[in-house]
Enzyme design. Structure first.
Site, PDB file in Angstrom:
ATOM      1  N   PHE A 146       0.857  -1.188   0.000  1.00 12.79           N
ATOM      2  CA  PHE A 146       0.000   0.000   0.000  1.00 12.79           C
ATOM      3  C   PHE A 146       0.890   1.233   0.000  1.00 12.79           C
ATOM      4  O   PHE A 146       1.646   1.463   0.937  1.00 12.79           O
ATOM      5  CB  PHE A 146      -0.953   0.056   1.194  1.00 12.79           C
ATOM      6  CG  PHE A 146      -1.876   1.249   1.099  1.00 12.79           C
ATOM      7  CD1 PHE A 146      -3.035   1.194   0.337  1.00 12.79           C
ATOM      8  CD2 PHE A 146      -1.545   2.449   1.713  1.00 12.79           C
ATOM      9  CE1 PHE A 146      -3.857   2.308   0.187  1.00 12.79           C
ATOM     10  CE2 PHE A 146      -2.364   3.571   1.576  1.00 12.79           C
ATOM     11  CZ  PHE A 146      -3.520   3.502   0.814  1.00 12.79           C
ATOM     12  N   ASP A 231       9.182   3.107   2.152  1.00 15.06           N
ATOM     13  CA  ASP A 231       7.967   3.860   2.454  1.00 15.06           C
ATOM     14  C   ASP A 231       7.685   3.674   3.944  1.00 15.06           C
ATOM     15  O   ASP A 231       7.166   2.650   4.369  1.00 15.06           O
ATOM     16  CB  ASP A 231       6.794   3.347   1.608  1.00 15.06           C
ATOM     17  CG  ASP A 231       5.490   4.102   1.904  1.00 15.06           C
ATOM     18  OD1 ASP A 231       5.431   4.814   2.928  1.00 15.06           O
ATOM     19  OD2 ASP A 231       4.534   3.968   1.122  1.00 15.06           O
ATOM     20  N   LYS A 260       2.144  11.068   7.315  1.00 14.79           N
ATOM     21  CA  LYS A 260       1.286  10.785   8.463  1.00 14.79           C
ATOM     22  C   LYS A 260       1.713  11.514   9.747  1.00 14.79           C
ATOM     23  O   LYS A 260       1.426  12.685   9.887  1.00 14.79           O
ATOM     24  CB  LYS A 260       1.164   9.273   8.659  1.00 14.79           C
ATOM     25  CG  LYS A 260       0.375   8.635   7.496  1.00 14.79           C
ATOM     26  CD  LYS A 260      -0.327   7.354   7.825  1.00 14.79           C
ATOM     27  CE  LYS A 260      -1.348   7.003   6.748  1.00 14.79           C
ATOM     28  NZ  LYS A 260      -0.974   5.943   5.833  1.00 14.79           N
TER      29      LYS A 260
HETATM   30  C1  LIG Z   1      -1.117   6.052   4.366  1.00 12.18           C
HETATM   31  C2  LIG Z   1      -0.029   5.535   3.529  1.00 12.18           C
HETATM   32  C3  LIG Z   1       0.289   6.129   2.293  1.00 12.18           C
HETATM   33  C4  LIG Z   1      -0.524   7.225   1.679  1.00 12.18           C
HETATM   34  O1  LIG Z   1      -0.600   8.372   2.461  1.00 12.18           O
HETATM   35  P1  LIG Z   1      -1.758   9.453   2.176  1.00 12.18           P
HETATM   36  O2  LIG Z   1      -1.426  10.585   3.092  1.00 12.18           O
HETATM   37  O3  LIG Z   1      -3.063   8.782   2.523  1.00 12.18           O
HETATM   38  O4  LIG Z   1      -1.677   9.809   0.748  1.00 12.18           O
HETATM   39  C5  LIG Z   1       1.384   5.629   1.600  1.00 12.18           C
HETATM   40  N1  LIG Z   1       2.117   4.610   2.077  1.00 12.18           N
HETATM   41  C6  LIG Z   1       1.840   4.017   3.260  1.00 12.18           C
HETATM   42  C7  LIG Z   1       2.716   2.909   3.745  1.00 12.18           C
HETATM   43  C8  LIG Z   1       0.751   4.450   4.018  1.00 12.18           C
HETATM   44  O5  LIG Z   1       0.446   3.830   5.162  1.00 12.18           O
END
Ligand SMILES: *Cc1c(COP(=O)(O)O)cnc(C)c1O
Length: 404
Positions: A146, A231, A260
């Site tokens: 994700f 990520d 986040k």
């Molecule tokens: C939440 C998340 C995203 C995307 O972040 P947004 O602020 O919702 O665009 C990307 N990678 C990971 C691992 C995430 O948990």
């Protein structure tokens, strides 16, 4: 008309149902106030927040230092765009580079934008530095990943629903199984520019890769001149018991993506972070964001980072998470297949024979605990890292009653 038996919650739910797209399936709770690990709904009920906005609230709701920084900046200057400079962006990025050990950071707003920033960065690096033939760059990604919701990003998702109806997609991505270093070794070729990976898959169901995987992947990338892109939007800033999840295996990525909790639950702040070798491929006009690096976001980001470091949230997460997970395992629930995770990123996997995780989350909601299922079978527990042991004990008591 509101009847006597209709709660305020019901009225808000039907309003949103009428006026919003139906792209989420939230728990039927309408919140109006939050403080620390607790939130209150419009009917006066109190809940312990065991999701913390998918780890965007590692510092808890309305952390006083972060709110103070935001309020101060609201009284001074909020937006300049990158057409001009502001006096907060530099201090924020300097602090971010010092905390992460990299030379440069490029500020964005949402996580998906920071992922896109890394993708563009590594592609251009591939062409200009590594010497990949024009249009041939490949980025290796993992099954069950994700990374966000843009058309490029969902294009390399393995989740059918994320893609269904949204094509055509951006080419240049190669998918391999998660946690399998041999598959990575086999997938790398002369056109490979990057390996994009979550050091622990959050949305994928709190999936912890085999020990040694990250270190092995790092080695393979270094040997083949492939950029290791971590990520850490969800796993970063203390969530897994280290400042970054890659720290568990002593791995330093080439490009680190954060978001986040960098915004402390107050404001969207994200960044792609790297050394100059990668960052310097960007020249004026290559990339941008109207709000990226704005002074309000920078003030919030700076305060959010400080709270994580000064309050030793990584250590808290490690200690409380280990204890919480061992207590959950000790419940020996007939419904639980496995309890897994790192730090305060915990997944309770429900056995298929006991149905999905959703009814368990609904039962927890009725008992004052807000948690959300992910991937049908997994209850994710990811409270603010500032949570007290007493509050975690309360969560455990409710979990015990719901699961046994
Ligand atoms: C939440 C998340 C995203 C995307 O972040 P947004 O602020 O919702 O665009 C990307 N990678 C990971 C691992 C995430 O948990």
């Amino acid at each position: 008309m509101t009847t006597a038996t209709e709660t305020k919650t019901d009225a808000f739910l039907s309003e949103v149902d009428q006026f919003s797209a139906h792209n989420y399936h939230p728990l039927p709770v309408v919140l109006e106030r939050g403080e620390g690990s607790w939130v209150w709904d419009v009917d006066g009920n109190r809940y312990l927040d065991m999701l913390s906005a998918y780890s965007a609230l590692n510092q808890g709701h309305r952390h006083p230092d972060i709110i103070a920084a935001a309020v101060e900046q609201l009284g001074l200057l909020t937006l300049t765009s990158r057409a001009f400079h502001n006096d907060l962006m530099g201090p924020f990025l300097k602090a971010l580079c010092e905390a992460t050990g990299f030379e440069k950071a490029l500020p964005m707003n949402t996580g998906a934008e920071a992922v896109e920033t890394a993708i563009k960065m590594v592609r251009k690096w591939g062409y200009k530095v590594k010497g990949v033939a024009e249009g041939k760059a490949e980025i290796i990604v993992c099954e069950n990943n994700f990374h966000g919701r843009t058309t490029t990003i969902v294009g390399f998702s393995s989740e059918a629903q994320y893609k269904d109806g949204f094509g055509p997609f951006t080419p240049g991505f190669v998918e391999i199984p998660y946690g399998d270093a041999d598959a990575l070794a086999a997938a790398i070729n002369e056109n490979t520019v990057g390996f994009l990976v979550e050091p622990l898959q959050g949305e994928g169901g709190v999936v912890v890769p085999p020990e040694g995987y990250l270190a092995k992947a790092r080695e393979l990338c270094s040997a083949q001149h492939v950029a290791f892109i971590a990520d850490e939007i969800q796993t970063g800033l203390g969530r897994t018991g280290r400042l970054f999840c890659c720290d568990w295996e002593g791995v330093r990525p080439d490009i680190l993506i954060v978001g986040k909790a960098l915004g402390g639950g107050v404001y969207p702040v994200s960044a792609a972070i790297s050394d100059s070798e990668f960052m310097d491929v960007y020249t004026p006009g290559d990339h941008g964001s109207t709000f990226g690096g704005n002074p309000l976001g920078a003030a919030v980001g700076l305060a959010s980072l400080r709270v994580v470091i000064e309050e030793k949230l990584s250590q808290r997460s490690d200690e409380l998470g280990s204890w919480f997970m061992s207590e959950l395992r000790a419940l020996e629930s007939p419904h639980v297949e496995e309890v897994r995770g790192q730090g305060l990123m915990v997944g309770v996997v429900i056995k298929e024979s006991s149905g999905t995780a959703r009814p368990f989350c609904e039962a927890l909601h009725a008992r004052g605990i807000l948690a959300k299922e992910t991937h049908h079978q997994v209850i994710r527990f990811a409270p603010p890292l500032t949570i007290s042991r007493e509050d975690l004990e309360f969560a455990l008591k409710q979990a015990r009653e719901v699961l046994t």
